[in-house]
Design an enzyme around this catalytic site. Structure first.
Site: not given
Length: 329
Positions: A82, A154
């Site tokens: 994002d 992540y």
């Protein structure tokens, strides 16, 4: 006839980027993105779209009217980060072809190192020095950065110092409160495994199924002001590296101060939109004492994303690495 004579070579590249000034990885009309910057750099080398159409630098620069082609591009990423999210090990693939200008005869594919150096050069030339190719290599045409991936990792960085560090600006989430790491890890354990994560996906998520399997959620920390020894957080205690044996040994959470930086590491084959940031937000709220471990379990079971109080900001999130089957390594 010319298209038939073009020799295509697929490349896999590991890419790092600071996502602060980009509107995410994937192309978005009217906004700067990582994919667009990579497309422009790779175009100079003779890139091809998935349907074998050669794209030149002018096309990618936006001087072509075919909006569909511009949206698609040709650098395919392992994941879509994002706006504001960073990457340590994003993986992309793209196809290149080289031909003689006068005869259109195919030329031998250039090496991965040459591709890496050339792409980085054009990224700098195009004022995109905050994107860098770490490595590039030739791969078979059946390799796909997204669909061949078997695990994505992540890391979320939380800065725990009383005053925010200048060097952590837009690189981590500043949370000055004292956190209960033991309760946070217990809450993380609740989220591990296969679940319906409807409560932990963003309202714009377009995934057909909310079912995901989280392989691991682990917490660890270190001090940036004193030393670089890792301080690992387990469900039982906070651990630090022994200087004599270099082994992790348990230390009662009350005997040492809170680390400066907390890392929340998450591994899964795939994630829902905003899932990692929502999970981290819930864990931090547990650490703050705002919600309990049992409430995290209740939120998960109710499958309602309106129940979450906190969503971690994007600038603390890093796409760390991607794993592939051995045949692609």
């Amino acid at each position: 006839e010319v298209q038939e004579r073009v020799m295509r070579q697929r490349y896999r590249a590991v890419v790092q980027y600071i996502g602060t000034r980009y509107h995410g990885f994937a192309r978005s009309e009217g906004f700067p993105t990582v994919q667009e910057a990579l497309d422009r750099a790779v175009a100079v080398l003779g890139a091809q779209t998935p349907n074998n159409n050669v794209i030149n630098a002018m096309d990618v620069a936006g001087e072509e009217d075919n909006s569909r082609r511009k949206r698609r591009g040709f650098c395919v990423g392992a994941g879509r980060t994002d706006a504001g999210v960073h990457a340590l090990g994003q993986v992309i693939h793209f196809d290149l072809s080289r031909t003689q200008r006068k005869t259109n005869d195919p030329l031998e594919a250039i090496s991965g190192d040459s591709v890496k150096n050339a792409v980085n050069y054009y990224l700098r030339q195009n004022q995109n020095a905050d994107i860098q190719v770490v490595s590039a290599s030739k791969v078979s045409s059946d390799f796909h950065a997204r669909y061949s991936a078997r695990m994505r990792h992540y890391v979320y960085r939380v800065e725990l110092t009383e005053d925010p560090s200048l060097f952590e600006s837009h690189r981590s989430w500043h949370v000055p409160e004292q956190l209960d790491f033991e309760q946070m890890q217990l809450a993380a354990d609740v989220l591990e495994g296969e679940h319906d994560f409807s409560s932990f996906r963003g309202s714009r998520c377009q995934a057909r199924s909310p079912i995901r399997r989280i392989e691991a959620i682990k917490l660890d920390g270190y001090n940036i002001t004193e030393d670089f020894s890792p301080r690992v957080v387990s469900s039982a205690s906070l651990c630090q590296t022994s200087s004599s044996s270099q082994l992790l040994r348990p230390i009662a959470t009350t005997t040492i101060k809170q680390p400066d930086i907390l890392h929340v590491r998450v591994a899964s084959r795939g994630f829902l939109y905003n899932q990692v940031r929502r999970m981290v937000g819930a864990l931090v709220d547990v650490g703050r004492g705002k919600i309990s471990v049992s409430q995290v379990r209740e939120i998960l079971e109710k499958r309602d994303n309106s129940l979450l109080r906190t969503v971690a900001p994007p600038h603390g999130l890093y796409f760390a690495k991607v794993e592939y089957d051995n045949i692609f390594n």
